[in-house]
Design an enzyme around this catalytic site. Structure first.
Site, PDB file in Angstrom:
ATOM      1  N   ASP A  11      -8.007  -2.117  10.876  1.00 48.74           N
ATOM      2  CA  ASP A  11      -8.780  -0.878  10.882  1.00 48.74           C
ATOM      3  C   ASP A  11      -9.209  -0.596  12.316  1.00 48.74           C
ATOM      4  OD1 ASP A  11      -8.581  -0.646   8.144  1.00 48.74           O
ATOM      5  OD2 ASP A  11     -10.542  -1.525   7.736  1.00 48.74           O
ATOM      6  N   ASP A 130      -7.499   5.094  -2.042  1.00 46.85           N
ATOM      7  CA  ASP A 130      -8.771   4.382  -2.054  1.00 46.85           C
ATOM      8  C   ASP A 130      -9.388   4.536  -3.441  1.00 46.85           C
ATOM      9  OD1 ASP A 130      -8.360   3.841   0.628  1.00 46.85           O
ATOM     10  OD2 ASP A 130      -9.535   5.561   1.307  1.00 46.85           O
TER      11      ASP A 130
END
Length: 258
Positions: A11, A130
């Site tokens: 990330d 997600d």
């Protein structure tokens, strides 16, 4: 049978690798390029990079580091973050990425999936999902703009419906980011993975929850995923990729051993 894949996830925020828990409270892990090289050297099958605030900030992924990563690794890598057009995707691929992944922009404009697949081929179009389990309703819901906790919102899509929809539109691979398990290291949500696997006919990558080597084995053996993505166990050197692959091979998992 195709070999199962081990995929470290990096990330990226403000030019550095970060990691949170359940998509919140991110801490800085380190610089992008050295980490990428370390994982490639350890035997990772591919890497995934998420510019986690690109979509919520209304910008495209910061491309400055993409070409630098391509120079130092010789394994495939996928880049995600605010890709909203064919031009955005073309530029990232031209810098050396092998795949591009879209998430929030696909929810905002599902036709983007088809346009990207038609232009670049389904093999390099990944859709990230997600997904959050709502204990009150017992349902899995797709979330959007998860890179910024102040802007995260629940969409009208239930996860299984969205999985089917993105396949119809040309997704060549799906990464299922299980938000409840993210960073907790208690194992992948095998029940959710099994439900998604039943309706997913393209490669499926599990993301969120890996804490032990056994968790990877369970995802491959019990949920039949094609790849397992993890972050904190690799960033914090809790698990070495080479040792993980040797363990999985010894358990009968078809995997590329370093």
């Amino acid at each position: 049978m195709l070999a199962k894949r081990i995929i470290p996830c990096l990330d990226v925020r403000d030019g550095q690798v970060v990691k949170g828990v359940q998509f919140r409270n991110h801490e800085i892990i380190g610089d992008i390029v050295p980490l990428a090289k370390r994982y490639a050297d350890e035997g990772a099958d591919e890497l995934v990079f998420y510019d986690i605030t690109a979509s919520s900030d209304g910008r495209v992924v910061d491309k400055s580091w993409v070409s630098r990563v391509a120079e130092v690794i010789d394994i495939p890598f996928c880049v995600a973050g605010g890709i909203k057009s064919l031009e955005d995707a073309a530029q990232i691929l031209s810098f050396g990425a092998d795949k591009i992944s879209i998430n929030s922009p696909a929810l905002a404009d599902p036709t983007l999936i088809t346009r990207l697949a038609d232009r670049f081929g389904v093999q390099c179009i990944v859709v990230g999902i997600d997904t959050w389990f709502d204990a009150e309703t017992g349902k899995y819901h797709v979330n959007q703009y998860t890179g910024d906790e102040s802007r995260t919102r629940v969409t009208q899509w239930e996860t299984l419906d969205w999985v089917e929809e993105v396949q119809k539109r040309g997704a060549g691979e799906i990464v299922l980011n299980m938000m409840n398990q993210d960073g907790v290291r208690n194992g992948y949500d095998l029940q959710q993975l099994a439900k998604v696997r039943a309706v997913c006919h393209v490669p499926l990558i599990a993301s969120g929850g890996a804490g032990t080597m056994e968790h990877f084995l369970e995802a491959f053996r019990d949920a039949d995923v094609d790849g397992a993505l993890a972050a904190s166990v690799f960033h914090k050197q809790i698990i070495n990729i080479g040792e993980l692959k040797a363990y999985l091979a010894a358990q009968g998992v078809e995997i590329r051993v370093c």
